[in-house]
Scaffold this active site. Structure first.
Site, short mmCIF file in Angstrom:
data_model
loop_
_atom_site.label_atom_id
_atom_site.label_comp_id
_atom_site.label_asym_id
_atom_site.label_seq_id
_atom_site.Cartn_x
_atom_site.Cartn_y
_atom_site.Cartn_z
N HIS A 208 0.83 -1.21 0.00
CA HIS A 208 0.00 0.00 0.00
C HIS A 208 0.87 1.26 0.00
CE1 HIS A 208 -3.58 2.45 1.30
NE2 HIS A 208 -2.60 3.22 1.76
N GLU A 209 1.82 1.33 0.92
CA GLU A 209 2.63 2.55 1.04
C GLU A 209 3.55 2.73 -0.16
OE1 GLU A 209 1.80 4.65 3.16
OE2 GLU A 209 0.54 3.37 4.42
N HIS A 212 1.74 4.66 -2.72
CA HIS A 212 1.84 6.10 -2.51
C HIS A 212 3.19 6.65 -2.98
CE1 HIS A 212 -1.90 6.49 -0.48
NE2 HIS A 212 -1.55 5.90 0.65
N HIS A 218 -5.29 7.34 -2.48
CA HIS A 218 -6.19 6.29 -2.01
C HIS A 218 -7.29 5.99 -3.03
CE1 HIS A 218 -5.07 6.87 2.48
NE2 HIS A 218 -4.40 5.88 1.93
#
Length: 253
Positions: A208-209, A212, A218
């Protein structure tokens, strides 16, 4: 004010003739206000009533739009999540920044307690492979201070203006690509990190990170790894959603 009173009345026993607001209800309401301020507040929302804010959040996350701080909403905002603000569907940071180097280098500053260093190394490598499998990107670990992305396990206030909150709500955060600054992925070291369903699964949060750090914001899609709330799934069977793939391939093709 009226909407706040309605919210509080929702939680009162019907037999009471004099409103008595429990500390738990006030705690939940204050938690929600802080949550909305942290993850959704923009200039245009400064005049929203609490009911408006609740409906906005419920609509965003596809919850029943009651306008009340009901049990499903309370449970949702208490779930562990990423510390980055929320937007919509798959989305890109303003200006669509990307990392132009390929291979992308990454470094690891330290390790969390309770996990073997070798396991952490393997987890981060597998997390990079998730994104390289659907893009032309390659990743290379380096052991110097200079890298495109730096991973670190940190606690509390750690110098970037986004303090961690101890074990619980905020698990990690990362920053959009910037040609003038080293990329950073920070994990809250107070969490119980693991590679299983015990504690918080490092692999899932790292994927997930990394999204980014590569330029994705998101997603509203609960099947997306870029959905803000943490949702455990067995890493052995993990696959990016179509939403994730569309988003990353929009940036790197």
């Amino acid at each position: 004010m009226l909407s706040t009173l309605l919210l509080l009345t929702f939680f009162l026993p019907c037999c009471l003739s004099i409103p008595i607001v429990s500390s738990d209800v006030l705690d939940d309401l204050n938690f929600f206000k802080d949550y909305f301020q942290r993850f959704f507040f923009i200039k245009e929302s400064q005049d929203y009533t609490v009911e408006d804010q609740l409906r906005f959040l419920q609509h965003f996350f596809k919850l029943e739009e009651t306008g009340l701080l009901d049990e499903p909403t309370r449970a949702f905002i208490r779930q562990p999540r990423c510390g980055i603000r929320d937007t919509a569907d798959y989305s890109l940071f303003p200006g669509r920044p990307i990392i132009t180097n390929n291979p992308i280098t990454y470094s690891l500053i330290n390790y969390p307690e309770g996990m073997k260093k070798r396991t952490v190394d393997e987890v981060l490598q597998k997390a990079t492979q998730v994104w390289s499998s659907v893009t032309p990107l390659e990743f290379q670990r380096v052991y110097s201070l200079e890298s495109d992305i730096e991973f670190a396990f940190l606690a509390g206030e750690h110098g970037d203006g986004y303090p961690f909150d101890g074990e619980g709500n905020i698990l990690a955060h990362a920053f959009a690509p910037n040609p003038d600054y080293q990329g950073a992925v920070h994990f809250d070291s107070d969490e119980r990190w693991s590679y299983t369903n015990r504690g918080i699964n490092l692999f899932l949060v790292a994927v997930h990170e990394l999204g980014h750090a590569l330029g994705l914001e998101h997603s509203q899609d609960p099947d997306s790894i870029m959905f803000p709330n943490y949702q455990y799934q067995d890493p052995k069977f993990f696959q990016l959603s179509n939403d994730d793939i569309r988003g990353i391939q929009k940036l790197y093709h």
